[in-house]
Design a protein around this motif. Sequence first.
Motif, PDB file in Angstrom:
ATOM      1  N   THR A 149       9.845  -9.550  -9.808  1.00 45.77           N
ATOM      2  CA  THR A 149       8.521  -8.760 -10.148  1.00 45.77           C
ATOM      3  C   THR A 149       8.176  -8.329  -9.510  1.00 45.77           C
ATOM      4  N   LEU A 150       8.470  -6.733  -9.450  1.00 42.50           N
ATOM      5  CA  LEU A 150       7.156  -5.601  -8.837  1.00 42.50           C
ATOM      6  C   LEU A 150       6.995  -4.457 -10.166  1.00 42.50           C
ATOM      7  N   PHE A 151       6.349  -4.481  -9.737  1.00 44.20           N
ATOM      8  CA  PHE A 151       4.623  -3.292 -10.024  1.00 44.20           C
ATOM      9  C   PHE A 151       4.271  -2.592  -9.538  1.00 44.20           C
ATOM     10  N   CYS A 152       3.429  -1.147 -10.334  1.00 47.65           N
ATOM     11  CA  CYS A 152       2.940  -0.289  -9.006  1.00 47.65           C
ATOM     12  C   CYS A 152       2.175   0.202 -10.236  1.00 47.65           C
ATOM     13  N   TYR A 153       0.973   0.537  -9.526  1.00 49.28           N
ATOM     14  CA  TYR A 153      -0.487   1.701 -10.457  1.00 49.28           C
ATOM     15  C   TYR A 153       0.174   2.610 -10.311  1.00 49.28           C
ATOM     16  N   LEU A 154      -0.314   3.340 -11.964  1.00 50.75           N
ATOM     17  CA  LEU A 154       0.519   4.334 -11.372  1.00 50.75           C
ATOM     18  C   LEU A 154      -1.092   5.474 -11.683  1.00 50.75           C
ATOM     19  N   ASN A 155      -2.248   5.144 -11.491  1.00 48.84           N
ATOM     20  CA  ASN A 155      -4.086   5.433 -11.651  1.00 48.84           C
ATOM     21  C   ASN A 155      -4.703   3.912 -11.244  1.00 48.84           C
ATOM     22  N   SER A 156      -6.140   4.357 -10.556  1.00 50.64           N
ATOM     23  CA  SER A 156      -7.366   3.947 -10.170  1.00 50.64           C
ATOM     24  C   SER A 156      -7.630   3.350 -11.877  1.00 50.64           C
TER      25      SER A 156
ATOM     26  N   HIS B 298       0.988  -0.954  -0.104  1.00 45.12           N
ATOM     27  CA  HIS B 298      -0.178   0.087   0.175  1.00 45.12           C
ATOM     28  C   HIS B 298       0.984   1.662  -0.125  1.00 45.12           C
ATOM     29  N   GLY B 299       0.588   2.302  -0.782  1.00 43.03           N
ATOM     30  CA  GLY B 299       1.277   3.594  -0.717  1.00 43.03           C
ATOM     31  C   GLY B 299       3.083   2.811  -1.039  1.00 43.03           C
ATOM     32  N   PHE B 300       3.210   2.547  -1.903  1.00 40.99           N
ATOM     33  CA  PHE B 300       4.505   2.391  -2.036  1.00 40.99           C
ATOM     34  C   PHE B 300       5.171   3.596  -3.334  1.00 40.99           C
ATOM     35  N   LEU B 301       4.171   4.632  -3.891  1.00 41.10           N
ATOM     36  CA  LEU B 301       4.277   5.199  -4.756  1.00 41.10           C
ATOM     37  C   LEU B 301       3.545   6.311  -4.607  1.00 41.10           C
ATOM     38  N   ASP B 302       4.250   7.519  -3.749  1.00 38.56           N
ATOM     39  CA  ASP B 302       2.595   8.322  -3.972  1.00 38.56           C
ATOM     40  C   ASP B 302       1.998   8.878  -4.835  1.00 38.56           C
ATOM     41  N   ASP B 303       1.031  10.359  -4.642  1.00 37.38           N
ATOM     42  CA  ASP B 303      -0.046  10.379  -5.929  1.00 37.38           C
ATOM     43  C   ASP B 303       0.887  11.467  -6.398  1.00 37.38           C
ATOM     44  N   ASP B 304       2.317  12.348  -5.796  1.00 30.42           N
ATOM     45  CA  ASP B 304       2.759  13.163  -7.106  1.00 30.42           C
ATOM     46  C   ASP B 304       3.819  11.891  -7.986  1.00 30.42           C
ATOM     47  N   GLU B 305       3.996  11.783  -7.499  1.00 29.51           N
ATOM     48  CA  GLU B 305       5.346  10.577  -8.125  1.00 29.51           C
ATOM     49  C   GLU B 305       4.578   9.300  -9.179  1.00 29.51           C
ATOM     50  N   CYS B 306       3.616   9.404  -8.755  1.00 28.48           N
ATOM     51  CA  CYS B 306       2.423   8.224 -10.097  1.00 28.48           C
ATOM     52  C   CYS B 306       2.215   9.511 -11.215  1.00 28.48           C
ATOM     53  N   ASP B 307       1.202  10.951 -10.716  1.00 29.34           N
ATOM     54  CA  ASP B 307       2.014  12.094 -11.444  1.00 29.34           C
ATOM     55  C   ASP B 307       2.858  11.819 -12.346  1.00 29.34           C
ATOM     56  N   ARG B 308       3.933  12.516 -11.539  1.00 32.03           N
ATOM     57  CA  ARG B 308       5.001  12.849 -12.838  1.00 32.03           C
ATOM     58  C   ARG B 308       5.943  11.831 -13.441  1.00 32.03           C
ATOM     59  N   LEU B 309       5.737   9.871 -13.041  1.00 33.27           N
ATOM     60  CA  LEU B 309       6.021   8.993 -14.171  1.00 33.27           C
ATOM     61  C   LEU B 309       5.291   9.433 -15.339  1.00 33.27           C
ATOM     62  N   ILE B 310       3.791   9.533 -15.115  1.00 30.92           N
ATOM     63  CA  ILE B 310       3.199   8.891 -16.459  1.00 30.92           C
ATOM     64  C   ILE B 310       3.333  10.459 -17.171  1.00 30.92           C
TER      65      ILE B 310
END
Length: 303
Positions: free
Chosen positions: A214-221, A108-120
């Motif tokens: 393998t580790l992958f992280c969802y960048l949006n819900s 849970h919360g591996f990346l924060d919202d800001d990190e997700c948005d900047r990656l996109i």
Amino acid sequence: MHTRSASVAAMASTTPVQRGSPAVESSLLRQLTSQQPARKRSRQHAAATAHRSRQRVDCSSASRPARSLSSRPKTHTNATATLLFHQIAPMYPGLQAIHHDPDIFIVHGFLDDDECDRLIRKAHGQLVPSAQTNYRTGKPFVSALRTSEHCTMPQREAPTIVDKLEAISRLSRSHFERLKIVRYLPGQVFRPHWDGYNGNKSGSGFTDSNRLLTLFCYLNSVDEGGETHFPRLKLRVKPVKGMAVVHMPATTDSMLDERCEHESCAAGVTKWILNCQMWADPKDEAVAGMREIDTRELSDDII
């Protein structure tokens, strides 16, 4: 059925893989843990969660507490051998077991919202068709079974994220493939596949080795479809922004775990993920084209 030893120290003596820097791992874990309420930290020392192999996982609640995992090594016994799997950091903040034998985790919360948005934002205008891997040779090829698009990002462009990857995986960044930002447009899929190989292979800049993690992280819900489906385990994971999924595709003795077959299901909206594959051995710096130095930066935004 798993057989487990007594401690992380015992695991360290039996797993023939290089870990990340102890100083980096210890420092980052202390930093992340110190940001959590005391009550949540105490819950991280509770027993591992019960077997949930037939349950759909909906992790949309941001207040869900992290649950600790046993620090003992993960094994699987078949008719001829006891198989040892790489162990991740058992007390990483937000870590939760959602399936045992084989072990599947979410963070849970591996990346924060800001990190997700900047990656996109980094990926826009940089995407190319994704390739699939030939399980016999380890070489990539374009396939109708994988219809997403992706771009690669050098580690130097996201040092904070790479520190997190080292801390949870307990592997040095030299064991990481180039980071991939992946986009699935509505209806795009990645059909059932494995991430590891049966026996060592050479590919993605690595020589005579295998993927351990393998580790992958969802960048949006995603509310409509888009689950990660493990068909042999009857397990589905719903995409939640910032949540990571972790599994071990092969053993430390380079045997494929076929139970970890998985697929990315079609979504009703665009889905983004960050993907990182981790190998048993460091990257071969003699292989040009796959090295960090060969990977161009996507933007000047350093995360």
